[in-house]
Design an enzyme around this catalytic site. Structure first.
Site, PDB file in Angstrom:
ATOM      1  CB  ILE A 237      40.516  39.527  37.745  1.00 44.08           C
ATOM      2  CG1 ILE A 237      41.075  40.886  38.189  1.00 44.08           C
ATOM      3  CG2 ILE A 237      40.992  38.407  38.669  1.00 44.08           C
ATOM      4  CD1 ILE A 237      42.575  40.933  38.324  1.00 44.08           C
ATOM      5  CE  LYS A 238      42.070  31.175  33.211  1.00 42.14           C
ATOM      6  NZ  LYS A 238      43.043  30.418  32.403  1.00 42.14           N
ATOM      7  CD  GLN A 239      41.332  33.284  41.475  1.00 40.71           C
ATOM      8  OE1 GLN A 239      41.789  32.148  41.295  1.00 40.71           O
ATOM      9  NE2 GLN A 239      42.051  34.288  41.966  1.00 40.71           N
TER      10      GLN A 239
END
Length: 356
Positions: A237-239
């Site tokens: 997950i990129k956040q």
């Protein structure tokens, strides 16, 4: 921590190195480790080809076999327009230089458009893991709009030798429902063909800015975006790094009825400390089973290295998996871009920077 890094972050930030997380204890997390793929994904429904490609990313570059990743993402030519993105360093109009920067910078992988990777795939697909970013929000339509559309197919990504595919969902936008369904199907196809999946879990809605505060980076809202991202089986997950909290509270006032919350999100599961806010993002990634990588953000000049290192410290101490930083690296001379990437990686290699 090395004297070089200490001098870089400044005395005002030294407390980040000693903070002890009293919200979610680190013992409850699935933390990055040399055998992370074996420990987490070998019991999942991911097939052996996905495991091999995940390991190829975790096993490449300066952070190889640490459980951490450093990824160079360059999709801004579409997302922010090529001229605005590459005017500072026109060499990156040529995508081969993007791949060269990722290699020289010791990255685990390079993430960019299907066109950019396709045009150089036979020369580089076996030298560094490719992450094909499949959808984008283009800024040529007038007026501009927030809508992620597919620029390529999973089959094309597989044919050019990609180890993984990436996609963005604009959670909270008018287009979110279509994007969630579309990306879920794309991720299913990618896993069937043996590629890993990375989701850019970004919020997008003008209503998320209220009274001068931008809740696109609120821990509670970004945490829920992460939870939805893991639900559609993103492996990573990129956040964006959280900068505030209480988005649900602020937006669910007056005559509006928005979302659901439990007060313990704010009293027990988070605090005002940036490491604790980031840990809330981590626990929403199935307690770290899906690795959380935070974005490096825009380039702002002389303070870039300090900000990148601080982001890496917060991510690592929160239990995250690494950084995905682009503009701070490619919007400066090549050698300085390499130095920027190496400075980020040094945080993850520094054993004195521990999990809070």
């Amino acid at each position: 921590m090395s004297e070089n890094l200490l001098s870089l972050i400044g005395k005002e930030n030294e407390s980040l190195l000693s903070h002890v997380c009293k919200t979610i204890p680190k013992e409850q997390l699935h933390l990055p480790s040399p055998d992370f793929v074996d420990n987490v994904f070998s019991i999942s429904n991911r097939n052996p080809q996905v495991l091999r490609n995940l390991q190829s990313m975790y096993g490449h570059g300066r952070l190889a076999n640490t459980g951490y990743v450093s990824i160079l993402p360059v999709d801004q030519g579409i997302e922010h327009s090529a001229g605005a993105s590459f005017a500072a360093n026109p060499m990156y109009f040529d995508p081969e230089n993007i791949v060269k920067l990722a290699i020289e910078g010791g990255c685990n992988a390079v993430a960019t458009t299907i066109g950019a990777l396709g045009i150089v795939s036979r020369k580089y697909a076996h030298k560094i893991p490719f992450i094909v970013k499949l959808n984008h929000n283009e800024l040529l339509s007038y007026p501009n709009k927030a809508e992620q559309i597919m620029f390529g197919s999973v089959k094309d990504a597989w044919n050019l030798g990609a180890a993984a595919v990436g996609a963005t969902v604009y959670f909270g936008s008018d287009d979110a429902t279509r994007e969630i369904v579309e990306v879920a199907k794309v991720f299913e196809q990618a896993h069937e063909l043996g590629m890993a999946t990375i989701l850019w879990c970004y919020l997008r809605n003008n209503a998320f800015k209220k009274d001068g505060v931008d809740y696109h980076v609120s821990a509670d809202l970004t945490g829920q975006a992460n939870h939805i991202g893991t639900t559609i089986q993103a492996d990573i997950i990129k956040q964006k790094l959280p900068e505030n909290n209480g988005g649900y509270k602020v937006l669910n006032t007056g005559n509006s009825s928005y979302g659901k919350l439990d007060e313990r999100i704010y009293t027990e599961l988070t605090s005002d400390n940036p490491i604790d806010l980031c840990r809330y993002q981590v626990i929403n990634c199935y307690n770290g089973r899906a690795g959380l990588i935070n974005s490096g953000g825009a380039s702002s000049g002389a303070s870039d290295k300090k900000q990148a290192v601080l982001t890496a410290i917060i991510n690592k101490r929160a239990g995250g998996t690494g950084l995905i930083s682009g503009r701070k690296a490619f919007q400066r001379p090549f050698n300085e871009g390499v130095e920027m990437l190496n400075a980020i990686q040094d945080v993850y290699l520094d054993k004195t920077v521990t999990i809070a």
